[in-house]
Design an enzyme around this catalytic site. Sequence first.
Site, PDB file in Angstrom:
ATOM      1  N   ASP A   1       4.760  -9.358   3.325  1.00  0.00           N
ATOM      2  CA  ASP A   1       3.583  -8.480   3.342  1.00  0.00           C
ATOM      3  C   ASP A   1       2.873  -8.698   2.008  1.00  0.00           C
ATOM      4  O   ASP A   1       3.083  -9.723   1.361  1.00  0.00           O
ATOM      5  CB  ASP A   1       3.979  -7.021   3.615  1.00  0.00           C
ATOM      6  CG  ASP A   1       5.145  -6.595   2.770  1.00  0.00           C
ATOM      7  OD1 ASP A   1       5.116  -6.904   1.564  1.00  0.00           O
ATOM      8  OD2 ASP A   1       6.092  -5.962   3.278  1.00  0.00           O
TER       9      ASP A   1
ATOM     10  N   LYS B   1      -0.381  -5.736   6.523  1.00  0.00           N
ATOM     11  CA  LYS B   1      -1.520  -5.124   7.202  1.00  0.00           C
ATOM     12  C   LYS B   1      -2.325  -6.195   7.924  1.00  0.00           C
ATOM     13  O   LYS B   1      -2.599  -7.255   7.377  1.00  0.00           O
ATOM     14  CB  LYS B   1      -2.398  -4.408   6.192  1.00  0.00           C
ATOM     15  CG  LYS B   1      -3.013  -3.156   6.759  1.00  0.00           C
ATOM     16  CD  LYS B   1      -3.632  -2.326   5.675  1.00  0.00           C
ATOM     17  CE  LYS B   1      -2.890  -1.025   5.486  1.00  0.00           C
ATOM     18  NZ  LYS B   1      -3.502  -0.149   4.500  1.00  0.00           N
TER      19      LYS B   1
ATOM     20  N   MET C   1       5.443   5.027  -3.541  1.00  0.00           N
ATOM     21  CA  MET C   1       4.502   5.422  -2.476  1.00  0.00           C
ATOM     22  C   MET C   1       3.946   6.808  -2.767  1.00  0.00           C
ATOM     23  O   MET C   1       3.819   7.632  -1.859  1.00  0.00           O
ATOM     24  CB  MET C   1       5.204   5.379  -1.107  1.00  0.00           C
ATOM     25  CG  MET C   1       5.662   3.987  -0.714  1.00  0.00           C
ATOM     26  SD  MET C   1       6.691   3.943   0.739  1.00  0.00           S
ATOM     27  CE  MET C   1       8.270   4.397   0.067  1.00  0.00           C
TER      28      MET C   1
HETATM   29  C1  SAM Z   1       7.617   0.299   0.583  1.00  0.00           C
HETATM   30  S1  SAM Z   1       7.888   0.558  -1.109  1.00  0.00           S
HETATM   31  C2  SAM Z   1       8.738  -0.920  -1.512  1.00  0.00           C
HETATM   32  C3  SAM Z   1       9.500  -0.859  -2.801  1.00  0.00           C
HETATM   33  C4  SAM Z   1      10.169  -2.171  -3.154  1.00  0.00           C
HETATM   34  N1  SAM Z   1      11.169  -2.512  -2.195  1.00  0.00           N
HETATM   35  C5  SAM Z   1      10.778  -2.179  -4.558  1.00  0.00           C
HETATM   36  O1  SAM Z   1      11.999  -2.200  -4.699  1.00  0.00           O
HETATM   37  O2  SAM Z   1      10.013  -2.180  -5.521  1.00  0.00           O
HETATM   38  C6  SAM Z   1       6.270   0.302  -1.719  1.00  0.00           C
HETATM   39  C7  SAM Z   1       6.029   1.013  -3.015  1.00  0.00           C
HETATM   40  O3  SAM Z   1       6.702   0.353  -4.061  1.00  0.00           O
HETATM   41  C8  SAM Z   1       5.994   0.527  -5.258  1.00  0.00           C
HETATM   42  N2  SAM Z   1       5.651  -0.796  -5.788  1.00  0.00           N
HETATM   43  C9  SAM Z   1       6.039  -1.977  -5.321  1.00  0.00           C
HETATM   44  N3  SAM Z   1       5.612  -2.977  -6.096  1.00  0.00           N
HETATM   45  C10 SAM Z   1       4.915  -2.409  -7.094  1.00  0.00           C
HETATM   46  C11 SAM Z   1       4.236  -2.912  -8.235  1.00  0.00           C
HETATM   47  N4  SAM Z   1       4.182  -4.210  -8.515  1.00  0.00           N
HETATM   48  N5  SAM Z   1       3.639  -2.005  -9.042  1.00  0.00           N
HETATM   49  C12 SAM Z   1       3.702  -0.694  -8.807  1.00  0.00           C
HETATM   50  N6  SAM Z   1       4.332  -0.165  -7.739  1.00  0.00           N
HETATM   51  C13 SAM Z   1       4.950  -1.013  -6.904  1.00  0.00           C
HETATM   52  C14 SAM Z   1       4.768   1.363  -4.933  1.00  0.00           C
HETATM   53  O4  SAM Z   1       5.112   2.716  -5.144  1.00  0.00           O
HETATM   54  C15 SAM Z   1       4.592   1.070  -3.470  1.00  0.00           C
HETATM   55  O5  SAM Z   1       3.849   2.072  -2.819  1.00  0.00           O
END
Ligand code: SAM
Length: 312
Positions: A51, A72, A187
């Site tokens: 994604d 998306k 999120m």
């Molecule tokens: C579905 S979760 C996935 C998290 C992911 N598996 C992880 O361990 O980072 C998605 C959320 O992860 C966070 N996120 C992921 N990558 C990010 C980044 N580079 N900067 C800030 N937030 C991030 C945000 O809060 C986003 O809405």
Amino acid sequence: MGDEGADAPPTRTREDDVGKVYLVGSGPGDPDLLTVRAARLIESADVVLHDKLPGPEILGQIPAEKREDVGKRAGGEWTPQEYTNRRLVELAREGNSVVRLKGGDPFVFGRGGEEAEHLADAGIPFEVVPGVTSAIAGPAVAGVPVTHRDYASSVSFVTGHEDPTKDESAVDWDALAATGGTIVVLMGVGKLPAYAAELRAAGLDGDTPVALVERATWPDMRVATGTLDTIVDVRDDAGIEPPAITVIGDVAATRDRVVAFLENGESAPVGAGGREEPESEAESESDSTPESEGESESESTPESEPDRGENA
Ligand SMILES: C[S@@+](CC[C@H](N)C(=O)[O-])C[C@H]1O[C@@H](n2cnc3c(N)ncnc32)[C@H](O)[C@@H]1O
């Protein structure tokens, strides 16, 4: 050694024809934060299902012909999880080496667990390749340690995507407030007003430091800081959008003490919208938000996929 005779013809079993799926964490987005194993697997994979969360730099290095976007779709709809599950099985049964590339760590709010169960049910061999989670790396590159000997002896990772005012919320904000430790919300951009209010109501001080780290480690990363009382205005003034991490707790103030010497993501503007930042900086940085990343999670998330909200 098996007990087949040396002359026995090589036998091809059905298993030989089945490929393998690798549930791989990409880390937060900087290609240097991919694990060595992740980089090798991406290189050798026949297909990479992804994604948007691995970010533009990592995705940009994968040849277009072997990438399949299961994030998306055009029109703002999410690819249904059932499609992704089905596609993983189908590609593996065709004999492919399949990398399912997920932002951060595949088992942290990433639906990696569901995909692992689906693959096991379908009899597909798979491997999990952990990644550097944005829940820790996001705060870290902004100068915020999620624990600190003087300020926080525990840390909780929670999803902000749920509506905390609903009875069925699985996140107990009262209990979180009572831990006295750091709270890291993933999120959590859209629902920030709701859970900030919940935490205030649960007794957390309005002066509790809060940091928002948007697109951590991406070339256009931004950080905004405030307090529980001010952070919603800070978010709005800076135009912070998903993907972003919210860090709540005394550790968030560490940034102010180290930021002058912090060289992570040097090219990235830091401090946008924070209360200590000069106005001009905040303005110019909020303008830099690319439209393609300005996805508003909750509105576009199908009911059946509650935690896909801010998965960019
Ligand atoms: C579905 S979760 C996935 C998290 C992911 N598996 C992880 O361990 O980072 C998605 C959320 O992860 C966070 N996120 C992921 N990558 C990010 C980044 N580079 N900067 C800030 N937030 C991030 C945000 O809060 C986003 O809405």
